[in-house]
Design a protein around this motif. Structure first.
Motif, PDB file in Angstrom:
ATOM      1  N   UNK A  19       0.829  -1.208   0.000  1.00 51.66           N
ATOM      2  CA  UNK A  19       0.000   0.000   0.000  1.00 51.66           C
ATOM      3  C   UNK A  19       0.868   1.265   0.000  1.00 51.66           C
ATOM      4  N   UNK A  20       1.999   1.208   0.673  1.00 53.36           N
ATOM      5  CA  UNK A  20       2.915   2.355   0.631  1.00 53.36           C
ATOM      6  C   UNK A  20       3.413   2.565  -0.794  1.00 53.36           C
ATOM      7  N   UNK A  21       3.657   1.460  -1.481  1.00 51.21           N
ATOM      8  CA  UNK A  21       4.064   1.574  -2.893  1.00 51.21           C
ATOM      9  C   UNK A  21       2.955   2.212  -3.721  1.00 51.21           C
ATOM     10  N   UNK A  22       1.701   1.890  -3.412  1.00 47.84           N
ATOM     11  CA  UNK A  22       0.575   2.505  -4.132  1.00 47.84           C
ATOM     12  C   UNK A  22       0.553   4.021  -3.934  1.00 47.84           C
ATOM     13  N   UNK A  23       0.916   4.466  -2.728  1.00 47.50           N
ATOM     14  CA  UNK A  23       0.932   5.899  -2.457  1.00 47.50           C
ATOM     15  C   UNK A  23       1.897   6.599  -3.413  1.00 47.50           C
ATOM     16  N   UNK A  24       3.065   6.009  -3.582  1.00 48.24           N
ATOM     17  CA  UNK A  24       4.047   6.588  -4.512  1.00 48.24           C
ATOM     18  C   UNK A  24       3.512   6.590  -5.936  1.00 48.24           C
ATOM     19  N   UNK A  31      -2.147  12.201  -8.230  1.00 50.05           N
ATOM     20  CA  UNK A  31      -3.268  12.034  -7.300  1.00 50.05           C
ATOM     21  C   UNK A  31      -2.733  12.087  -5.871  1.00 50.05           C
ATOM     22  N   UNK A  32      -3.226  13.029  -5.080  1.00 43.71           N
ATOM     23  CA  UNK A  32      -2.799  13.135  -3.685  1.00 43.71           C
ATOM     24  C   UNK A  32      -3.630  12.151  -2.837  1.00 43.71           C
ATOM     25  N   UNK A  33      -2.989  11.167  -2.203  1.00 40.08           N
ATOM     26  CA  UNK A  33      -3.734  10.133  -1.466  1.00 40.08           C
ATOM     27  C   UNK A  33      -4.233  10.581  -0.093  1.00 40.08           C
ATOM     28  N   UNK A 137     -18.444   9.680 -10.171  1.00 34.01           N
ATOM     29  CA  UNK A 137     -17.104  10.081  -9.741  1.00 34.01           C
ATOM     30  C   UNK A 137     -16.795   9.464  -8.389  1.00 34.01           C
ATOM     31  N   UNK A 138     -15.571   8.957  -8.248  1.00 42.89           N
ATOM     32  CA  UNK A 138     -15.073   8.444  -6.987  1.00 42.89           C
ATOM     33  C   UNK A 138     -13.695   9.051  -6.759  1.00 42.89           C
ATOM     34  N   UNK A 139     -13.490   9.656  -5.567  1.00 44.58           N
ATOM     35  CA  UNK A 139     -12.191  10.253  -5.268  1.00 44.58           C
ATOM     36  C   UNK A 139     -11.651   9.635  -3.988  1.00 44.58           C
ATOM     37  N   UNK A 140     -10.346   9.495  -3.941  1.00 45.92           N
ATOM     38  CA  UNK A 140      -9.679   8.987  -2.746  1.00 45.92           C
ATOM     39  C   UNK A 140      -9.442  10.145  -1.784  1.00 45.92           C
ATOM     40  N   UNK A 141      -9.901   9.967  -0.536  1.00 51.53           N
ATOM     41  CA  UNK A 141      -9.740  11.010   0.478  1.00 51.53           C
ATOM     42  C   UNK A 141      -8.570  10.712   1.422  1.00 51.53           C
ATOM     43  N   UNK A 142      -8.396   9.439   1.763  1.00 53.88           N
ATOM     44  CA  UNK A 142      -7.301   9.069   2.659  1.00 53.88           C
ATOM     45  C   UNK A 142      -6.974   7.597   2.451  1.00 53.88           C
ATOM     46  N   UNK A 143      -5.716   7.319   2.195  1.00 55.61           N
ATOM     47  CA  UNK A 143      -5.283   5.953   1.904  1.00 55.61           C
ATOM     48  C   UNK A 143      -5.016   5.183   3.195  1.00 55.61           C
ATOM     49  N   UNK A 144      -5.610   4.005   3.308  1.00 53.10           N
ATOM     50  CA  UNK A 144      -5.352   3.124   4.444  1.00 53.10           C
ATOM     51  C   UNK A 144      -4.104   2.300   4.161  1.00 53.10           C
ATOM     52  N   UNK A 145      -3.161   2.353   5.079  1.00 47.26           N
ATOM     53  CA  UNK A 145      -1.910   1.608   4.908  1.00 47.26           C
ATOM     54  C   UNK A 145      -1.990   0.245   5.584  1.00 47.26           C
TER      55      UNK A 145
END
Length: 499
Positions: A19-24, A31-33, A137-145
């Motif tokens: 998931x950290x790799x997905x953030x990068x 896209x800001x996660x 539309x679907x937007x990411x608000x906060x990425x779960x690690x």
């Protein structure tokens, strides 16, 4: 509801690394996660209510924007089903390739359980009858690690649940209900007290002398003043100073701290209601206590007939009243009271395996017998009255018998819920009792009170007759939520450090 339990294959560390790799990758794609805010127009609860009668296969013109956590996910090729939780409510998000388009659909497909998302779309009900939002539309608000606990097994380890309450609230929705009840109880208490003309006040948590109860305090040091201070064990003596100053009805929903053992009933940090009423008495406080608890229970639960850990408990009035001496007499099979010979009370303690020290008087011995033999048997609400003066350093002596006080403790389900009395307003008697407590402290009693000269000075200016009351809010919530342990009703109970 369509949902998928389970998490991606692999260990927690492997999943977290992925998931950290997905953030990068997301940031590389612009896209800001971890988004800065989001404008939501609708709550899931309102959508569920608004369209409760929509038939299977029906569509609406209602376009909504919701936000929440992804708690389930099911992929069916050209259709993808997410379950989004908003507070205590969930709704399905029905994603279709032909509606979203290939790139947005691929983005949604790559979301993980635990991610916070925003969704804008049309409300409809699927042919299978599931109320859903069909997003444009679907937007990411906060990425779960970190991965969420496996859904069907939830989070069952007790220590982990208490230590990581934030995960407990995600994995076990019933836990949220307990705390929502707690918050409603506190709000109902405040409404009740206001309706009785009480003013909510604030008193110091850091005190130069801990007072208002017999307990071992926590100590800290104030560097600027170069003095030790104590976390309050009770707000009592400060609230009564306000009666001296002319306030007639005051209360505080307070956090207090006692450096004592931990158990299913005790936490070193706890919440109490304390209230003081000028011109009141023990009987005034008894009526206030019974009315408050029955009003709050009826308002929050809609009933006065409860079940606590398998035992039926009725809060319906009138509640039982009995003196401590009469209850102990019933338990030991003979008449005893504060005037019974010391040798007889010691003999009873020996017979019933009740520990005592040679310096204890009749009042302390009688109290210890009560706590060992009687307290756990009082299941229905019972006001235990007329505690010995020896164990009641702040309560007014009874006019007919000065060896006992006009004090009660409320017992329900075998435990104390409230303590109240006609207040001791005689500063000469109060000084003598403080000095007796100080002597006990000098003899090794870490829980005995100190002499509070400023409080005595306040009383010397004249304190009106008054009744005082303390109710343990944590224990009340335990009763009203059928919770076995105090830790079940504290969001963040104290724990030993992790190994």
């Amino acid at each position: 509801m369509a949902e998928q339990s389970g998490i991606n294959a692999g260990t927690t560390d492997e999943i977290t690394a992925g998931r950290i790799a997905k953030i990068a990758e997301l940031r590389g794609a612009g896209i800001e996660p971890f988004r800065d805010g989001f404008e939501r127009t609708d709550r899931v609860e309102d959508i569920l209510t608004r369209h409760a009668d929509l038939e299977a296969g029906g569509e609406t013109d209602d376009v909504v924007t919701i936000a929440g956590r992804v708690v389930a996910k099911r992929d069916q090729g050209k259709a993808l089903f997410l379950v989004v939780r908003d507070g205590a409510h969930e709704i399905q998000v029905f994603c279709r390739l032909n509606v979203l388009g290939e790139e947005p659909f691929a983005f949604v497909s790559d979301l993980d359980l635990g991610d916070w998302i925003g969704v804008t779309g049309q409300v409809l009900r699927t042919r299978r009858g599931e109320l859903s939002v069909s997003p444009g539309e679907v937007v990411l608000l906060s990425k779960s690690i970190r991965p969420l606990p496996e859904k069907y097994h939830g989070l069952s380890d007790t220590e982990t649940r208490y230590r990581q309450r934030y995960v407990d609230l995600i994995a076990n929705p019933e836990v949220r209900t307990v705390f929502e009840t707690r918050f409603r109880v506190v709000a109902a208490i405040r409404r009740f007290m206001e309706s009785r003309g009480f003013l909510e006040v604030e008193t110091p948590m850091l005190q130069p002398i801990p007072g208002g109860a017999t307990a071992r305090p926590f100590v800290t040091h104030h560097n600027a003043l170069d003095m030790d201070l104590y976390l309050r064990i009770a707000p009592e003596l400060y609230l009564k100073r306000l009666l001296v100053g002319g306030f007639e009805r005051v209360y505080e929903v307070n956090r207090s701290f006692r450096n004592e053992g931990m158990s299913p009933r005790h936490n070193p940090e706890f919440t109490m209601l304390e209230a003081y009423q000028a011109y009141g008495t023990m009987e005034t406080m008894r009526e206030l206590t019974e009315s408050l608890i029955t009003t709050v229970a009826q308002e929050v639960l809609g009933t006065l007939d409860l079940e606590y850990q398998g035992t039926a408990v009725s809060l319906r009035s009138p509640w039982r009243q009995a003196t401590m001496a009469s209850l102990v007499s019933e338990a030991v099979g003979r008449d005893v009271d504060i005037h019974s010979p010391i040798v007889e009370l010691r003999r009873l303690c020996d017979r019933h395996e009740v520990f005592f020290e040679g310096s204890w008087g009749a009042g302390k011995l009688l109290t210890e017998l009560f706590e060992k033999l009687v307290e756990h048997t009082l299941i229905r609400p019972t006001f235990v009255t007329h505690y010995p003066a020896e164990v009641s350093p702040l309560a007014r002596r009874n006019d007919a018998d000065p060896e006992i006080t006009d004090r009660f403790e409320l017992m329900i389900t075998g435990r104390e819920f409230a303590n109240a009395f006609s207040e001791l307003i005689d500063p000469i008697d109060q000084r003598a009792r403080f000095q007796a407590q100080a002597a006990a402290k000098d003899a090794g009693d870490d829980e005995a009170m100190w002499v509070d000269e400023d409080y005595l000075r306040a009383q010397e200016y004249g304190m009106p007759p008054a009744g005082g009351l303390g109710i343990g809010i944590d224990r009340l919530v335990m009763l009203l939520t059928n919770s076995a342990s105090i830790r079940d009703v504290l969001l963040f109970p104290h724990m030993r450090p992790e190994a």
